[in-house]
Scaffold this motif. Structure first.
Motif, PDB file in Angstrom:
ATOM      1  N   ILE A  39      68.103  17.954 -10.451  1.00 50.99           N
ATOM      2  CA  ILE A  39      67.136  17.764  -9.353  1.00 50.99           C
ATOM      3  C   ILE A  39      67.590  18.595  -8.168  1.00 50.99           C
ATOM      4  O   ILE A  39      68.779  18.576  -7.816  1.00 50.99           O
ATOM      5  CB  ILE A  39      67.094  16.274  -8.949  1.00 50.99           C
ATOM      6  CG1 ILE A  39      66.710  15.407 -10.143  1.00 50.99           C
ATOM      7  CG2 ILE A  39      66.140  16.054  -7.775  1.00 50.99           C
ATOM      8  CD1 ILE A  39      66.874  13.907  -9.917  1.00 50.99           C
ATOM      9  N   ASN A  67      64.627  19.911 -13.402  1.00 47.79           N
ATOM     10  CA  ASN A  67      63.572  19.013 -13.891  1.00 47.79           C
ATOM     11  C   ASN A  67      62.707  18.427 -12.782  1.00 47.79           C
ATOM     12  O   ASN A  67      61.549  18.068 -13.007  1.00 47.79           O
ATOM     13  CB  ASN A  67      64.199  17.861 -14.681  1.00 47.79           C
ATOM     14  CG  ASN A  67      65.131  18.348 -15.766  1.00 47.79           C
ATOM     15  OD1 ASN A  67      66.346  18.240 -15.654  1.00 47.79           O
ATOM     16  ND2 ASN A  67      64.586  18.937 -16.818  1.00 47.79           N
ATOM     17  N   PHE A  68      63.295  18.270 -11.595  1.00 50.33           N
ATOM     18  CA  PHE A  68      62.520  17.745 -10.465  1.00 50.33           C
ATOM     19  C   PHE A  68      62.856  18.529  -9.194  1.00 50.33           C
ATOM     20  O   PHE A  68      64.029  18.786  -8.913  1.00 50.33           O
ATOM     21  CB  PHE A  68      62.856  16.266 -10.174  1.00 50.33           C
ATOM     22  CG  PHE A  68      62.367  15.307 -11.218  1.00 50.33           C
ATOM     23  CD1 PHE A  68      61.100  14.726 -11.112  1.00 50.33           C
ATOM     24  CD2 PHE A  68      63.155  14.991 -12.311  1.00 50.33           C
ATOM     25  CE1 PHE A  68      60.644  13.840 -12.080  1.00 50.33           C
ATOM     26  CE2 PHE A  68      62.707  14.102 -13.278  1.00 50.33           C
ATOM     27  CZ  PHE A  68      61.454  13.527 -13.166  1.00 50.33           C
ATOM     28  N   ILE A  70      62.347  17.824  -5.257  1.00 58.56           N
ATOM     29  CA  ILE A  70      61.923  16.771  -4.332  1.00 58.56           C
ATOM     30  C   ILE A  70      62.069  17.293  -2.915  1.00 58.56           C
ATOM     31  O   ILE A  70      63.151  17.755  -2.522  1.00 58.56           O
ATOM     32  CB  ILE A  70      62.770  15.493  -4.522  1.00 58.56           C
ATOM     33  CG1 ILE A  70      62.681  15.012  -5.973  1.00 58.56           C
ATOM     34  CG2 ILE A  70      62.293  14.395  -3.558  1.00 58.56           C
ATOM     35  CD1 ILE A  70      63.613  13.852  -6.310  1.00 58.56           C
ATOM     36  N   ALA A  88      59.660  22.240 -13.311  1.00 60.37           N
ATOM     37  CA  ALA A  88      59.958  20.954 -12.686  1.00 60.37           C
ATOM     38  C   ALA A  88      58.692  20.206 -12.272  1.00 60.37           C
ATOM     39  O   ALA A  88      57.664  20.817 -11.962  1.00 60.37           O
ATOM     40  CB  ALA A  88      60.835  21.173 -11.449  1.00 60.37           C
ATOM     41  N   THR A  89      58.808  18.881 -12.271  1.00 59.82           N
ATOM     42  CA  THR A  89      57.824  18.061 -11.557  1.00 59.82           C
ATOM     43  C   THR A  89      58.146  18.179 -10.071  1.00 59.82           C
ATOM     44  O   THR A  89      59.314  18.131  -9.685  1.00 59.82           O
ATOM     45  CB  THR A  89      57.942  16.591 -12.006  1.00 59.82           C
ATOM     46  OG1 THR A  89      57.567  16.521 -13.388  1.00 59.82           O
ATOM     47  CG2 THR A  89      57.044  15.678 -11.179  1.00 59.82           C
ATOM     48  N   HIS A  90      57.116  18.359  -9.253  1.00 61.77           N
ATOM     49  CA  HIS A  90      57.330  18.566  -7.811  1.00 61.77           C
ATOM     50  C   HIS A  90      56.884  17.322  -7.034  1.00 61.77           C
ATOM     51  O   HIS A  90      55.759  16.861  -7.194  1.00 61.77           O
ATOM     52  CB  HIS A  90      56.540  19.788  -7.327  1.00 61.77           C
ATOM     53  CG  HIS A  90      57.126  21.097  -7.788  1.00 61.77           C
ATOM     54  ND1 HIS A  90      57.249  22.189  -6.967  1.00 61.77           N
ATOM     55  CD2 HIS A  90      57.638  21.472  -8.986  1.00 61.77           C
ATOM     56  CE1 HIS A  90      57.822  23.189  -7.636  1.00 61.77           C
ATOM     57  NE2 HIS A  90      58.049  22.784  -8.864  1.00 61.77           N
ATOM     58  N   ILE A  91      57.794  16.810  -6.236  1.00 63.66           N
ATOM     59  CA  ILE A  91      57.476  15.668  -5.369  1.00 63.66           C
ATOM     60  C   ILE A  91      57.654  16.156  -3.936  1.00 63.66           C
ATOM     61  O   ILE A  91      58.768  16.443  -3.499  1.00 63.66           O
ATOM     62  CB  ILE A  91      58.415  14.480  -5.653  1.00 63.66           C
ATOM     63  CG1 ILE A  91      58.308  14.061  -7.123  1.00 63.66           C
ATOM     64  CG2 ILE A  91      58.096  13.304  -4.725  1.00 63.66           C
ATOM     65  CD1 ILE A  91      59.310  12.986  -7.551  1.00 63.66           C
ATOM     66  N   VAL A  96      52.921  13.956  -5.746  1.00 64.93           N
ATOM     67  CA  VAL A  96      53.661  14.197  -6.992  1.00 64.93           C
ATOM     68  C   VAL A  96      52.783  15.025  -7.922  1.00 64.93           C
ATOM     69  O   VAL A  96      51.649  14.634  -8.233  1.00 64.93           O
ATOM     70  CB  VAL A  96      54.022  12.864  -7.689  1.00 64.93           C
ATOM     71  CG1 VAL A  96      54.793  13.120  -8.981  1.00 64.93           C
ATOM     72  CG2 VAL A  96      54.831  11.971  -6.750  1.00 64.93           C
ATOM     73  N   TYR A 113      59.270   5.886  -6.925  1.00 64.91           N
ATOM     74  CA  TYR A 113      59.190   6.726  -8.123  1.00 64.91           C
ATOM     75  C   TYR A 113      60.567   6.678  -8.777  1.00 64.91           C
ATOM     76  O   TYR A 113      61.544   7.163  -8.221  1.00 64.91           O
ATOM     77  CB  TYR A 113      58.814   8.153  -7.735  1.00 64.91           C
ATOM     78  CG  TYR A 113      58.555   9.065  -8.910  1.00 64.91           C
ATOM     79  CD1 TYR A 113      57.256   9.287  -9.363  1.00 64.91           C
ATOM     80  CD2 TYR A 113      59.595   9.714  -9.562  1.00 64.91           C
ATOM     81  CE1 TYR A 113      57.007  10.123 -10.442  1.00 64.91           C
ATOM     82  CE2 TYR A 113      59.351  10.554 -10.649  1.00 64.91           C
ATOM     83  CZ  TYR A 113      58.055  10.754 -11.070  1.00 64.91           C
ATOM     84  OH  TYR A 113      57.806  11.585 -12.143  1.00 64.91           O
ATOM     85  N   ILE A 115      63.198   7.783 -11.291  1.00 63.13           N
ATOM     86  CA  ILE A 115      63.546   8.922 -12.142  1.00 63.13           C
ATOM     87  C   ILE A 115      64.461   8.468 -13.265  1.00 63.13           C
ATOM     88  O   ILE A 115      64.310   8.891 -14.416  1.00 63.13           O
ATOM     89  CB  ILE A 115      64.169  10.053 -11.302  1.00 63.13           C
ATOM     90  CG1 ILE A 115      63.068  10.655 -10.413  1.00 63.13           C
ATOM     91  CG2 ILE A 115      64.809  11.115 -12.186  1.00 63.13           C
ATOM     92  CD1 ILE A 115      63.498  11.787  -9.537  1.00 63.13           C
TER      93      ILE A 115
END
Ligand SMILES: [Zn+2]
Length: 199
Positions: A39, A67-68, A70, A88-91, A96, A113, A115
């Motif tokens: 992250i 992977n993320f 943030i 990556a998933t973006h927060i 999100v 959220y 993880i």
């Protein structure tokens, strides 16, 4: 879970902020949580791409291993290099997403959220009304990566520091600062080095 590795917190860059005559020089603290999952938190300005890539490779990480992403909030010194991380998933604050898909997380009503059982993203509005913090249990201690909820360690004794850095709700910021000070052993602030919470 047996065999599960504790997340490792690596500060890639310490943030800073200082007033100049008619402007301000600032960049955010940029943090890597080495997992898996990997992250990155707060990606500095759009001019920092090469520095971030170098710092990651010193830690054996490629952009595609993240992977993320943030971002504690949506200001330009915290989101600048999000584009480096397409896997990556973006927060970004309360938002999100992955590519063009957006996920409904009700941060506004206090939803978190999750993880992993050691890492969660929680709403901590104040600096902006959509700020989030990342709470990490490293096995030995709880570390809160808070963005500008805390400007730096000095703002603990001088409220003027975080207030003058901009606060969309001083009321909410006071509540959420207090909450983080209660749950965290260490805080990674938005614009300064990590510090220990004196209990
Ligand atoms: Zn900032």
């Amino acid at each position: 879970m047996e065999g599960e590795k504790n997340p490792q917190i690596i500060i890639l860059f310490d943030g800073y902020s200082k007033d100049e005559e008619s402007s301000m020089l600032a960049n955010c603290t940029c943090t890597l949580i080495k997992g898996p999952p990997n992250i990155i938190i707060d990606t500095m300005t759009a001019w920092d791409g090469n520095r971030i890539k170098e710092a990651l490779s010193h830690n054996g990480i490629n952009c595609n291993d993240i992977n993320f992403v943030i971002c504690s909030h949506g200001h330009s010194d915290h989101i600048g290099c999000n584009y480096l991380f397409p896997k990556a998933t973006h927060i970004v604050g309360f938002c999100v997403s992955f590519e063009n898909r957006f996920y409904a997380i009700n941060f506004k009503s206090g939803e978190e959220y999750i993880i992993s059982d050691k890492i969660r993203v929680i709403p901590t509005p104040g600096h902006t009304l959509q700020d989030v913090s990342v709470i990490v249990d490293t096995g030995n201690s709880v570390i809160a990566i808070t963005g500008d909820l805390f400007e730096n360690e000095e703002d603990l004794s001088d409220d003027n520091i975080w207030k003058s850095a901009g606060s969309d709700s001083e009321h909410l910021q006071i509540i959420n600062r207090k909450k983080i000070l209660e749950i965290a052993d260490y805080i990674v602030p938005g614009h300064g080095p990590m510090f220990k919470v004196q209990k």
